[in-house]
Write a protein that holds these residues in place. Structure first.
Motif, short mmCIF file in Angstrom:
data_model
loop_
_atom_site.label_atom_id
_atom_site.label_comp_id
_atom_site.label_asym_id
_atom_site.label_seq_id
_atom_site.Cartn_x
_atom_site.Cartn_y
_atom_site.Cartn_z
N ASN A 77 0.83 -1.21 0.00
CA ASN A 77 0.00 0.00 0.00
C ASN A 77 0.87 1.26 0.00
N ALA A 78 1.94 1.22 0.79
CA ALA A 78 2.84 2.39 0.85
C ALA A 78 3.47 2.62 -0.53
N ARG A 79 3.84 1.52 -1.17
CA ARG A 79 4.47 1.62 -2.49
C ARG A 79 3.49 2.20 -3.52
N LEU A 80 2.28 1.68 -3.50
CA LEU A 80 1.27 2.14 -4.46
C LEU A 80 0.93 3.61 -4.25
N ARG B 12 3.95 4.14 -14.10
CA ARG B 12 4.73 3.53 -13.00
C ARG B 12 3.84 2.69 -12.09
N LEU B 13 2.64 3.16 -11.92
CA LEU B 13 1.66 2.39 -11.14
C LEU B 13 1.34 1.08 -11.87
N LEU B 14 1.17 1.18 -13.18
CA LEU B 14 0.88 -0.02 -13.98
C LEU B 14 2.02 -1.03 -13.89
N GLN B 15 3.24 -0.53 -13.95
CA GLN B 15 4.41 -1.43 -13.87
C GLN B 15 4.39 -2.23 -12.57
N GLU B 16 4.08 -1.55 -11.48
CA GLU B 16 4.03 -2.23 -10.19
C GLU B 16 2.89 -3.27 -10.15
#
Ligand SMILES: [Zn+2]
Ligand SMILES: [Zn+2]
Length: 251
Positions: A86-89, A122-126
């Motif tokens: 969650n922190a990463r997103l 970048r969100l999609l990559q994750e």
């Protein structure tokens, strides 16, 4: 030492009746990896760092959830994985949400190809990474690569193993593909050709055999064929699926 243990495991699996001896090994390794994570590795800081980052695939979430006695352990792992993810997103989504929301670009005729990636990239990559990554799958893949390496060594060096290998009914399609790929890595070019020819002939013959068995199964299901002998077709549906898809829990 390690080679000896791996050799024993390989001899054992290749002597058993199956559609894929490497699946027999992988299935055991999978159980061990799950046991280890839920029993012992839970308190290991490095492991928890890895599970927090990688998460799990659907199959391994299901397998862990089915071990009812370990629900708390699973919840602990899930808790910190979710917190980390969650922190990463949140970071990756900065600029997409709330006040910092990205403004839509004005319509442009030049917009075509170069605008394919937006601020959500970048969100999609994750998200794509999370769909593919799994701590347990990675552990199993690593240990299976070692088994495959030793298997090539035994095939080349030990006549007894080569003889057992020659008697097998081929592999599942995934392990067949892996063996074709790894042959270049682990065998000399002459041995590689011999190996690839033999294993391909064997695989194609056994795919044909399994199709015949599945076909017999369909015939037996028909009322008109009550008196037709089963032959090897009784469990052909299960074995046919395993031949194509590898480890499946169908029984
Ligand atoms: Zn297999
Ligand atoms: Zn997995």
């Amino acid at each position: 030492m390690r080679e000896t243990i791996y050799s024993l495991v390989l001899y054992d699996a290749f002597r058993q009746e199956s559609e894929c001896p490497l699946c027999l090994i992988e299935e055991k390794r999978e159980e061990e990896a799950l046991d280890y994570l839920l029993h012992q590795a839970l308190m290991d800081v490095q492991t928890r760092g890895e599970t927090n980052r990688e998460g799990f695939c659907r199959r391994h979430f299901e397998m862990m959830y089915r071990r009812r006695a370990y629900r708390l352990q699973l919840a602990l792992i899930l808790d910190t994985h979710l917190a980390a993810e969650n922190a990463r997103l949140k970071k990756l989504a900065a600029g997409l949400t709330g006040r910092g929301r990205a403004r839509p670009k004005p319509f442009s005729f030049l917009g075509g190809a170069e605008q394919k990636t937006g601020p959500e990239e970048r969100l999609l990559q994750e998200l794509r990474y999370q769909e593919r990554s799994c701590y347990i799958c990675r552990k199993i893949n690593t240990v299976m690569e070692e088994h495959i390496k030793v298997m090539f060594y035994l095939w080349e060096e030990e006549r007894e193993f080569a003889a057992v290998f020659a008697e097998k009914k081929g592999f599942c399609q995934k392990h067949f593909r892996q063996l074709l790929e790894r042959a270049a890595q682990h065998l000399s070019s002459r041995q590689r050709q011999v190996f690839i020819t033999r294993i391909t002939e064997k695989q194609l013959a056994n795919l044909e055999r399994i199709q015949n068995e599945v076909h017999r199964f369909t015939e037996k299901m028909s009322h008109h064929n009550k008196d037709l002998p089963w032959g090897n077709a009784r469990d052909a549906l299960i074995r046919g699926i395993k031949k194509l898809a590898g480890i499946c829990r169908l029984e």
